[in-house]
Design a protein around this motif. Structure first.
Motif, PDB file in Angstrom:
ATOM      1  N   THR B   6       0.871  -1.208   0.000  1.00 54.08           N
ATOM      2  CA  THR B   6       0.000   0.000   0.000  1.00 54.08           C
ATOM      3  C   THR B   6       0.895   1.241   0.000  1.00 54.08           C
ATOM      4  O   THR B   6       2.118   1.125   0.159  1.00 54.08           O
ATOM      5  N   ARG B 195      -4.003   3.153  -8.970  1.00 57.89           N
ATOM      6  CA  ARG B 195      -3.373   1.821  -9.117  1.00 57.89           C
ATOM      7  C   ARG B 195      -2.687   1.794 -10.470  1.00 57.89           C
ATOM      8  O   ARG B 195      -3.307   2.119 -11.482  1.00 57.89           O
ATOM      9  N   HIS B 203       4.918  -2.258  -9.232  1.00 56.41           N
ATOM     10  CA  HIS B 203       3.523  -1.795  -9.148  1.00 56.41           C
ATOM     11  C   HIS B 203       3.384  -0.578  -8.246  1.00 56.41           C
ATOM     12  O   HIS B 203       4.117  -0.421  -7.277  1.00 56.41           O
ATOM     13  N   SER B 205       0.493   0.888  -5.880  1.00 57.37           N
ATOM     14  CA  SER B 205      -0.757   0.407  -5.288  1.00 57.37           C
ATOM     15  C   SER B 205      -1.851   1.485  -5.319  1.00 57.37           C
ATOM     16  O   SER B 205      -3.025   1.179  -5.319  1.00 57.37           O
ATOM     17  N   LEU B 220      -7.571   1.108  -3.359  1.00 53.32           N
ATOM     18  CA  LEU B 220      -7.140  -0.295  -3.382  1.00 53.32           C
ATOM     19  C   LEU B 220      -5.847  -0.491  -2.604  1.00 53.32           C
ATOM     20  O   LEU B 220      -5.105   0.458  -2.379  1.00 53.32           O
ATOM     21  N   LEU B 222      -2.665  -3.824  -2.619  1.00 54.54           N
ATOM     22  CA  LEU B 222      -2.292  -4.985  -3.444  1.00 54.54           C
ATOM     23  C   LEU B 222      -1.858  -6.128  -2.530  1.00 54.54           C
ATOM     24  O   LEU B 222      -1.024  -5.936  -1.630  1.00 54.54           O
ATOM     25  N   ASP B 237      -5.765  -7.114  -6.426  1.00 50.01           N
ATOM     26  CA  ASP B 237      -6.297  -5.841  -5.912  1.00 50.01           C
ATOM     27  C   ASP B 237      -7.254  -6.103  -4.762  1.00 50.01           C
ATOM     28  O   ASP B 237      -8.139  -6.966  -4.884  1.00 50.01           O
TER      29      ASP B 237
END
Lengths: 880, 373
Positions: B6, B195, B203, B205, B220, B222, B237
């Protein structure tokens, strides 16, 4: 509306019933003298229509006649809306009202309500009807003294007019809603702006909130900046602390300190050597300088001795030279003294001669003066004697001027008396023949040709014949007595003044007058003979002259004249005095010269002594100087001293070079600075550590409050508050614009809406005031009169014009109402009192025309003014 | 191993532009995300939560904020939280992180040094804390040379852009292929609030609780499952956020158009959790403008958490009916005509006149029905 018949009873001045009837449709005129009750008629009319019958107000009370507890009653017949109506109203005691007409019969409150709806007015308030409740008719029925008022119609009347107008212009609907909207917008705007356009209420709060939020945001930003500064300071102090500890523990500083200590010791030794060399050099230099000075001094002494010898010689020569000049001066002084003595002797002799000449001259002068004085005295005494004689004669003689006059009168009186006697006396004419015997008259011989007047008894004696006694008649006795009286008075006067006859008396009077005249001249001359004599010191007057000369002998006649040579003697004396002064001055000069020569002689002698003394002393000094050390020895000693000094100088330079390489002061400064620095660092450490700790604590405290978040939040809130403020401002501006547009629109509508009134009144105004036009305000009040391009405020016009305009306005209003089918009639109580004849006529024409459209009732006390007016004339008549 | 990725909690965000009543709820929701994350971690058996920067909204949010956060994390004692300073809350001597570090409970790690942190026996976390709001050098550069035990999972944790998102040129820029270069099994990134997948192992988040309009996919966290150093990560997600933020442009031809638009607003979301910014546009009658305004301001605004309404684009063109409704003639009608003419001239004055006309319309209605208002 048309009034038909009016009955009034128990109403104010009408106790007994009166009736007013015969009202026509057009112009009605009630012309009655003052105090008849015209105004009461109008009051009763208004009371019947507009006052509630059941009311108990002060006004209703005032309807009752003075002091009577009766019920005022009014009956009125009128037409309205094509129907005939009869109204009967009783006030106060057992009040009641009935209204009868086409719609039926009404009583009590129903009657009042019907009346209101018929005539378009409102229920009267507790204090009675007023302009507000009376409506349009109240406006058109004008009380006495109020006809010239140019006020705005009251609300109810205005509403009736406005409704009439609205019908006419056909554009004003929703007036009530428009008013409500304007009110609401004004109210809403009042939440934002004051009447003067300053923010208030919500807008002000929002503005203040925005300002406050902005300040708060600025504060928060500042706090954040401060906090960040704090962190930077903290970091800087930490770095300082690290550097400080590193410096304090630096080993290089220890090595430097030791090296500096060694150098300082070496520097001290070199310094000592230099000081010794310096001393040696100073000593050698001192010896050389002393020897050189002695050489120089010796040469100077020789020079001085030579100069002193020269001076001594010169001084001796000067003394010898001066003694000759001295002798010359002394001789000259003695000669001058002798000359002075001679001059003085000459002067004294001349002065003596002159003085004796002067004395002689003065004595002669006095003698001459004295002789003159004695001569004057002699003449004065003679004059004084003469004056005394004449004074005595004048005093003895009484025949002064008054006496002469008196005498003249007495003589005239005697003469007059004699004439009277003689006029009345017989005359005896004597004519004797030659050779006639001597005839005696009263014993005296009578001569021929004599005429005798018989003023007294006379006796004629003719010798030998006898005597004849002639006696004047008794009628002549009074004249004779008068004559005798006059003669006696004259005789008494002469006897009194001591003169035998009048002629003698007159001669005496003339002599006395001459004496008086002479006396004046004598006195003047006496005064002239006795003037003040300055030379002898005698004041003016005879007595002072006598006194001054008493005891003095008159001088003998002048033996010789004053000596003639006095002037020469004076001249000679002056010349000799000048000579004596000159001789004195010359001698003084010689004496001064002699003194100066003596002083110089003394000075020269002293100088010679001093010069000789100097010379001897210098010679002694030189001998003393050279006796210890010969000149040659002195020279060799000097050369030796110079050599020694050169050696000492070289030694000192060598020592100085050695000392300069190692400067002790600099080395000590460096060492002390190093020591000081280390001490300072050690001293700083605790403070720095404390500062770091303090800043750490502050950072913690301040950071704990979240300055960054607070700053962000405050900034966002300030933006939001400003946005909210802007939204409110936008709303406020919107409202302001809306209100402005609404008001402008209303004003435009009002202008349009007043047009029918303006249009109706225009022709009347033009007739009264050519080329003028009248403008109305929104409240239907006449506001301005335009004429000749100028606008005048209506209430500044003359009273007469104001009244006329007020009546015209009412005609226009009535026309407007009638046009809309509303009841209207015009009642004017004593109107047009301020109108001039022309205006009055014009107004009557206008009113007459108006009366073709409406009923007009004029109440007036001015019968003559209305004489030519075609109108239905009504009278207030007793009865029912 | 499994963990939750996050970022961008932005705790302490003030929401100063929101109305007072929405502000507290929006702030509280951000702290609430910690609880939601803890519950998700427990539910998915992932006892590690990596927070990739911007834990706090500012470098100094105040003690209360971080203590509240720590307190919530302490309550989830079986979940370990790793917190990384980001550009919003950069690491500074004596700043927030210094104080926070002194108070962290055992299950919270403040990753404030660029040095490996061991995550159990076989995994190492390589954090890249930011020390400035803007840094020109890539803080993840050191990952390439970081020594770790052979066979250990290398997980990167960093904050910044892999590309220039906005106009801000090249600050906090991270190498897009850092995961490959540094041999990372996974690179957890923060900064981008939506996201975003950069590559298989890299990634963003996004924030677990949306905080602004115009994000594509937010709210979201992850769930990352790493089978081994070479295996590709399984990334799932997880919905965490409470509020739904919408920004929309609505064009109206009549007030009735609102029916469909309102019905389609944030389907599936409770209205009280919706934050909306609506830009209305169109040319409508006065009556419709007033009606639309009433529906939005007097109804919708009260239903939503916060309605940010922009009616500037909704232009009125008074119809004859509108004007007739004000009045057939008379003062009000004349005023309305004048305002209408002024409005037609446009400009600031024209807008003001338009508003005044609308107000006249409203006031007129109010005067007709005094009970209202």
């Amino acid at each position: 509306m048309r009034i038909r018949r009016l009955t009034i009873e128990n109403f104010r001045k009408f106790r007994a019933p009166v009736v007013l009837e015969g009202f026509a449709d057009g112009l009605n005129l009630v012309c009655e003298p003052n105090e008849t009750g015209k105004s009461t008629v109008l009051d009763a009319l208004r009371a019947a229509l507009f006052e509630r019958h059941s009311a108990k107000s002060d006004r209703i009370r005032s309807f009752r006649p003075q002091g009577d507890e009766v019920a005022p009653t009014v009956d009125l017949a009128f037409d309205v809306g094509g129907g005939e109506w009869r109204l009967s109203k009783r006030f106060w005691a057992a009040p009641q009202v009935t209204l009868e007409g086409p719609d039926g019969r009404f009583s009590s409150d129903a009657a009042e309500e019907k009346l209101q709806s018929l005539l378009g007015f409102n229920r009267a308030g507790n204090r009675g009807a007023d302009d507000e409740s009376r409506g349009a008719l109240g406006l058109l029925w004008v009380e006495q003294g109020l006809s010239f008022q140019l006020g705005a119609p009251a609300e109810t009347a205005r509403r009736s007019l406005e409704e009439a107008l609205a019908g006419e212009v056909g554009a004003v609907t929703g007036g009530r809603r428009a008013k409500a909207v304007v009110l609401q917008v004004e109210k809403s705007l009042a939440d934002f702006y004051t009447a003067t356009g300053r923010p208030t209420g919500r807008l002000k709060q929002a503005q203040e909130a925005a300002d406050a939020a902005r300040l708060k945001a600025d504060d928060a930003r500042r706090e954040l900046t401060q906090f960040e500064g704090l962190l930077e300071r903290l970091e800087a102090k930490r770095n300082d602390q690290r550097r400080l500890v590193r410096d304090m523990e630096d080993p290089e500083i220890d090595a430097d300190l030791k090296r500096l200590g060694d150098d300082i010791d070496r520097a001290k030794q070199a310094g000592q050597a230099l000081r010794i060399a310096d001393l040696a050099l100073q000593k050698a230099s001192g010896e050389r300088i002393a020897l050189e000075a002695r050489t120089t001094a010796r040469a100077q002494m020789r020079d001085a001795l030579a100069r002193a010898e020269t001076a001594a010689r010169k001084a001796a020569a000067d003394v010898a030279t001066h003694s000759e000049a001295m002798a010359r001066a002394r001789g000259a002084e003695q000669e001058a003294a002798a000359a002075l003595e001679r001059a003085r002797a000459d002067l004294r002799a001349a002065e003596d001669a002159r003085d004796s000449a002067r004395t002689e001259r003065d004595a002669a002068e006095r003698r001459r003066t004295l002789a003159a004085a004695f001569a004057r005295l002699e003449r004065a005494e003679a004059l004084a004697a003469d004056i005394r004689i004449r004074d005595a004669r004048i005093a003895a003689e009484r025949m002064d001027e008054a006496a002469v006059n008196c005498l003249r009168q007495l003589e005239d009186a005697a003469g007059a008396a004699r004439a009277a006697v003689e006029a009345g006396a017989a005359t005896l004419q004597v004519a004797l023949e030659p050779g006639a015997p001597g005839i005696l008259l009263d014993g005296a011989l009578l001569a021929d040709g004599t005429t005798v007047r018989l003023t007294r008894p006379m006796v004629i004696t003719v010798p030998g014949v006898g005597s004849f006694t002639l006696t004047p008649p008794a009628s002549g006795a009074p004249a004779v007595a008068g004559l005798e009286n006059a003669q006696r008075k004259l005789g008494d006067f002469l006897a009194e003044h001591g003169h035998p006859t009048p002629a003698a008396a007159r001669a005496a009077a003339r002599a006395r007058a001459i004496d008086e005249a002479e006396l004046l001249g004598l006195r003047t001359r006496l005064k002239a003979e006795c003037p003040a004599d300055a030379a002898l010191g005698i004041p003016a007057g005879l007595d002072p002259l006598r006194g001054a000369l008493a005891g003095l002998t008159p001088p003998a006649p002048e033996a010789k004249e004053a000596p003639a040579g006095l002037a020469d003697l004076e001249t000679r004396t002056r010349a000799l005095r000048t000579a004596e002064t000159e001789a004195g001055a010359r001698r003084e000069a010689m004496l001064e010269g002699l003194k100066a020569a003596q002083q110089q002689e003394m000075a020269l002698a002293t100088a010679r002594e001093r010069a000789e003394g100097d010379r001897r002393r210098l010679a002694d000094d030189l001998a003393a100087e050279t006796s210890g050390l010969a000149d040659a020895d002195l020279a060799s000693a000097r050369a030796a001293a110079q050599t020694a000094e050169g050696r000492a100088l070289m030694d000192r330079d060598a020592a100085q070079r050695a000392a300069e390489v190692l400067d002790e002061a600099t080395l000590v400064r460096k060492r002390d600075a190093l020591k000081k620095r280390r001490e300072t660092l050690q001293g700083q450490l605790p403070a720095l550590a404390g500062e770091v700790a303090r800043l750490e604590e502050q950072a913690k405290t301040l950071g704990g409050e979240g300055p960054a978040s607070r700053a962000d939040a405050a900034t966002e809130e300030a933006d939001a508050a400003e946005a909210a403020h802007q939204r409110l401002k936008q709303e406020a501006d919107t409202l302001a614009l809306l209100l402005k547009v609404l008001r402008e629109t209303q004003q435009e509508a009002a202008r349009r809406y007043l047009e029918p009134v303006t249009r109706r009144i225009e022709p009347y105004v033009r007739r009264l005031l050519p080329n003028a036009s009248l403008a109305f305000g929104e409240t239907l009040r006449p506001e301005a009169l335009s004429r000749g391009g100028r606008e005048e405020a209506a209430d500044l016009l003359s009273k007469g014009t104001q009244e006329q305009i007020a009546i015209l306005t009412r005609i226009a209003f009535a026309d407007l109402l009638i046009a809309k089918g509303k009841p209207a009639s015009l009642v004017l109580d004593d109107a047009l009192v301020f109108a001039d004849d022309d205006r009055f006529e014009t107004m009557m024409e206008i009113l007459t025309e108006a009366a073709t459209r409406m009923q007009v009732v004029i109440l007036s006390c001015r019968a003559s003014a209305y004489r030519g007016v075609a109108a239905t004339r009504l009278a207030i008549r007793e009865g029912r | 191993m499994r963990f939750i990725h996050t970022s961008d909690w932005q705790l302490g965000k003030p929401f100063g532009r929101a109305p007072e009543e929405a502000r507290a709820a929006l702030q509280e929701a951000r702290l609430g995300a910690i609880d939601s994350l803890a519950r998700a971690a427990q539910a998915h058996d992932a006892p590690l939560v990596l927070v990739a920067g911007d834990v706090f909204d500012s470098a100094e949010p105040g003690d209360r904020v971080y203590r509240q956060a720590l307190s919530r994390m302490r309550q989830a004692a079986n979940v370990t939280f790793v917190l990384l300073p980001g550009n919003h809350d950069p690491l500074r001597a004596d700043g927030l992180w210094t104080r926070l570090k002194a108070e962290t409970p055992p299950n919270v790690i403040a990753a404030i040094a660029a040095e490996p942190i061991s995550l159990g026996e076989n995994a190492v976390l390589l954090p890249a804390p930011l020390t400035h709001k803007r840094s020109l050098s890539d803080p993840t550069a050191w990952f390439d040379t970081a020594q770790t035990a052979p066979g250990a999972l290398r997980i990167g944790l960093a904050h910044g852009s892999v590309q220039a998102f906005g106009s801000d040129p090249d600050t906090n820029l991270l190498a897009p292929d850092r995961a490959r270069r540094a041999g990372l099994s996974y690179l957890a990134l923060g900064d981008w609030h939506g996201r975003l997948r950069i590559d298989e192992r890299t990634h963003y988040s996004g924030t677990p609780e949306p905080d602004d309009f115009g994000r594509e996919a937010t709210g979201l966290a992850l769930l990352v499952d790493l089978a081994g150093p070479g295996a590709p990560p399984q990334v799932t997600d997880l919905p965490i956020g409470r509020h739904h933020w919408i920004e929309a442009d609505w064009t109206l031809a009549a007030a009735a158009d609102l029916d469909a638009l309102l019905a389609g607003l944030a389907p599936g979301w409770a209205r009280q959790d919706v934050v909306a910014r609506l830009h209305l546009a169109g040319l409508v009658s006065l009556g419709d403008k007033v009606a639309a305004r009433r529906r939005l301001e007097d109804a919708l605004a009260h239903e939503l958490r916060w309605l940010d309404l922009d009616l500037a684009g909704l232009v009125t063109r008074p119809t004859d009916t509108d004007l007739a409704e004000i009045d057939a003639f008379g003062d009000l009608r004349a005023a309305a005509e004048r305002l209408n003419a002024m409005a037609a001239e446009g400009g600031a004055e024209g807008r003001l006149a338009g508003a005044a006309l609308e107000r006249l319309y409203v006031e007129h209605h109010r005067a007709q029905r005094p009970g209202e208002a």
